[in-house]
Motif scaffolding. Structure first.
Motif, PDB file in Angstrom:
ATOM      1  N   VAL A  74      -4.750  12.755   7.018  1.00  0.00           N
ATOM      2  CA  VAL A  74      -4.792  12.332   5.611  1.00  0.00           C
ATOM      3  C   VAL A  74      -3.664  11.372   5.250  1.00  0.00           C
ATOM      4  CG1 VAL A  74      -5.986  14.417   4.834  1.00  0.00           C
ATOM      5  CG2 VAL A  74      -3.486  14.368   4.837  1.00  0.00           C
ATOM      6  N   ARG A  75      -2.646  11.277   6.089  1.00  0.00           N
ATOM      7  CA  ARG A  75      -1.517  10.393   5.797  1.00  0.00           C
ATOM      8  C   ARG A  75      -1.812   8.932   6.106  1.00  0.00           C
ATOM      9  NH1 ARG A  75       2.814  13.159   9.501  1.00  0.00           N
ATOM     10  NH2 ARG A  75       0.941  13.149  10.807  1.00  0.00           N
ATOM     11  N   ILE A  76      -2.829   8.650   6.922  1.00  0.00           N
ATOM     12  CA  ILE A  76      -3.114   7.274   7.329  1.00  0.00           C
ATOM     13  C   ILE A  76      -3.694   6.496   6.142  1.00  0.00           C
ATOM     14  CG2 ILE A  76      -4.408   5.778   8.897  1.00  0.00           C
ATOM     15  CD1 ILE A  76      -4.411   8.096  10.924  1.00  0.00           C
TER      16      ILE A  76
ATOM     17  N   PHE B 104      -6.974   0.187   9.971  1.00  0.00           N
ATOM     18  CA  PHE B 104      -7.253  -1.098  10.614  1.00  0.00           C
ATOM     19  C   PHE B 104      -6.112  -1.494  11.557  1.00  0.00           C
ATOM     20  CE2 PHE B 104      -6.721  -5.752  10.575  1.00  0.00           C
ATOM     21  CZ  PHE B 104      -7.905  -6.107  11.225  1.00  0.00           C
ATOM     22  N   PHE B 105      -4.867  -1.377  11.084  1.00  0.00           N
ATOM     23  CA  PHE B 105      -3.723  -1.764  11.909  1.00  0.00           C
ATOM     24  C   PHE B 105      -3.648  -0.925  13.182  1.00  0.00           C
ATOM     25  CE2 PHE B 105      -1.366  -3.134   7.806  1.00  0.00           C
ATOM     26  CZ  PHE B 105      -1.988  -4.364   7.838  1.00  0.00           C
TER      27      PHE B 105
ATOM     28  N   GLU C 199       0.804  -1.220   0.000  1.00  0.00           N
ATOM     29  CA  GLU C 199       0.000   0.000   0.000  1.00  0.00           C
ATOM     30  C   GLU C 199       0.841   1.276   0.000  1.00  0.00           C
ATOM     31  OE1 GLU C 199      -4.114   1.678   1.941  1.00  0.00           O
ATOM     32  OE2 GLU C 199      -3.022   0.128   3.019  1.00  0.00           O
ATOM     33  N   THR C 200       1.972   1.259   0.684  1.00  0.00           N
ATOM     34  CA  THR C 200       2.815   2.471   0.748  1.00  0.00           C
ATOM     35  C   THR C 200       3.894   2.471  -0.330  1.00  0.00           C
ATOM     36  OG1 THR C 200       4.385   1.510   2.332  1.00  0.00           O
ATOM     37  CG2 THR C 200       2.466   2.700   3.241  1.00  0.00           C
TER      38      THR C 200
ATOM     39  N   THR D 206       1.863   2.700   8.789  1.00  0.00           N
ATOM     40  CA  THR D 206       0.430   2.951   8.636  1.00  0.00           C
ATOM     41  C   THR D 206       0.147   4.271   7.934  1.00  0.00           C
ATOM     42  OG1 THR D 206       0.306   4.023  10.802  1.00  0.00           O
ATOM     43  CG2 THR D 206      -0.139   1.642  10.729  1.00  0.00           C
ATOM     44  N   MET D 207       1.205   4.983   7.561  1.00  0.00           N
ATOM     45  CA  MET D 207       1.030   6.294   6.940  1.00  0.00           C
ATOM     46  C   MET D 207       1.878   6.415   5.687  1.00  0.00           C
ATOM     47  SD  MET D 207       1.223   8.451  10.499  1.00  0.00           S
ATOM     48  CE  MET D 207       0.626  10.008   9.910  1.00  0.00           C
ATOM     49  N   LYS D 208       1.410   7.259   4.788  1.00  0.00           N
ATOM     50  CA  LYS D 208       2.169   7.562   3.581  1.00  0.00           C
ATOM     51  C   LYS D 208       2.589   9.029   3.640  1.00  0.00           C
ATOM     52  CE  LYS D 208      -2.089   8.607   1.211  1.00  0.00           C
ATOM     53  NZ  LYS D 208      -3.316   7.928   1.175  1.00  0.00           N
ATOM     54  N   LYS D 209       3.578   9.378   2.857  1.00  0.00           N
ATOM     55  CA  LYS D 209       4.026  10.773   2.818  1.00  0.00           C
ATOM     56  C   LYS D 209       3.003  11.620   2.071  1.00  0.00           C
ATOM     57  CE  LYS D 209       8.913   9.997   3.219  1.00  0.00           C
ATOM     58  NZ  LYS D 209       9.978  10.848   3.561  1.00  0.00           N
ATOM     59  N   VAL D 210       2.731  12.792   2.638  1.00  0.00           N
ATOM     60  CA  VAL D 210       1.846  13.762   2.000  1.00  0.00           C
ATOM     61  C   VAL D 210       2.572  15.098   2.029  1.00  0.00           C
ATOM     62  CG1 VAL D 210      -0.352  14.995   2.166  1.00  0.00           C
ATOM     63  CG2 VAL D 210      -0.272  12.537   2.657  1.00  0.00           C
TER      64      VAL D 210
END
Length: 190
Positions: free
Chosen positions: A75-77, A83-84, A32-33, A58-62
């Motif tokens: 918004v990064r989640i 869920f995690f 996902e990331t 659990t987060m992506k860079k924004v």
């Protein structure tokens, strides 16, 4: 010594029982990331020494969002990250931190630089113990992200209300901890 042995044995058992969950979560997070599904970050540990905490990412860079304070509506989640985080699966890799001796099952949560490393006076007693995955402050603030999401200024609320209360709770824990209380906190966490 008893706490250290308890932590070592329990973390080893946790890795054996939940290693497959950690692996599957890592795969999902990696997909996902589009990066390594493990999140590693410097945290303040025992005696103020830094160590790398291991969690499921659990987060992506924004672009434009750069804070260590996370509210539930951040918004990064990622989708899987929600869920995690809700199920605390993202915390399972910390069994390796415990096995290594950086953390304990029960204690004050290890903070990023700028919090625990800035403790002064009597508050520094918190740094005399290894930080934990759970503890009385973690249990009280189990829904911290939702609390922060309701605030106009989440960072300010965290710094002026939640952080100060956690310090008070964690000092009390350090002064009065026992293995029996640790087991009680683990049961409450589960």
């Amino acid at each position: 010594m008893l706490k250290a042995v308890f932590d070592f044995v329990l973390s080893f058992i946790g890795i054996v029982l939940f290693g497959w969950v950690i692996f599957l979560a890592w795969l999902v997070a990696s997909f996902e990331t589009r990066s390594n599904g493990f999140f590693m970050q410097k945290r303040v540990g025992k005696d103020g020494k830094l160590f790398n905490i291991i969690k499921i990412k659990t987060m992506k860079k924004v672009d434009g969002v750069d804070t260590t304070i996370t509210a539930s509506n951040d918004v990064r989640i990622t989708k899987s990250g929600k869920f995690f985080r809700k199920t605390k699966i993202d915390e399972l890799p910390q069994f390796f931190n415990i096995l290594k001796g950086d953390m304990s099952f029960v204690g004050a949560r290890p903070d990023v630089e700028g919090y625990a490393d800035k403790l002064e006076g009597e508050d520094r007693i918190i740094l005399t113990m290894r930080p934990g995955i759970t503890g009385p402050a973690s249990i009280k603030y189990k829904n911290e992200e939702e609390i922060l999401a309701k605030q106009k200024d989440p960072k300010k609320y965290n710094d002026e209300v939640i952080w100060k209360d956690k310090v008070k709770i964690n000092k009390e824990y350090v002064k009065n901890h026992t293995l029996l209380k640790d087991i009680e906190y683990l049961v409450k966490t589960i």
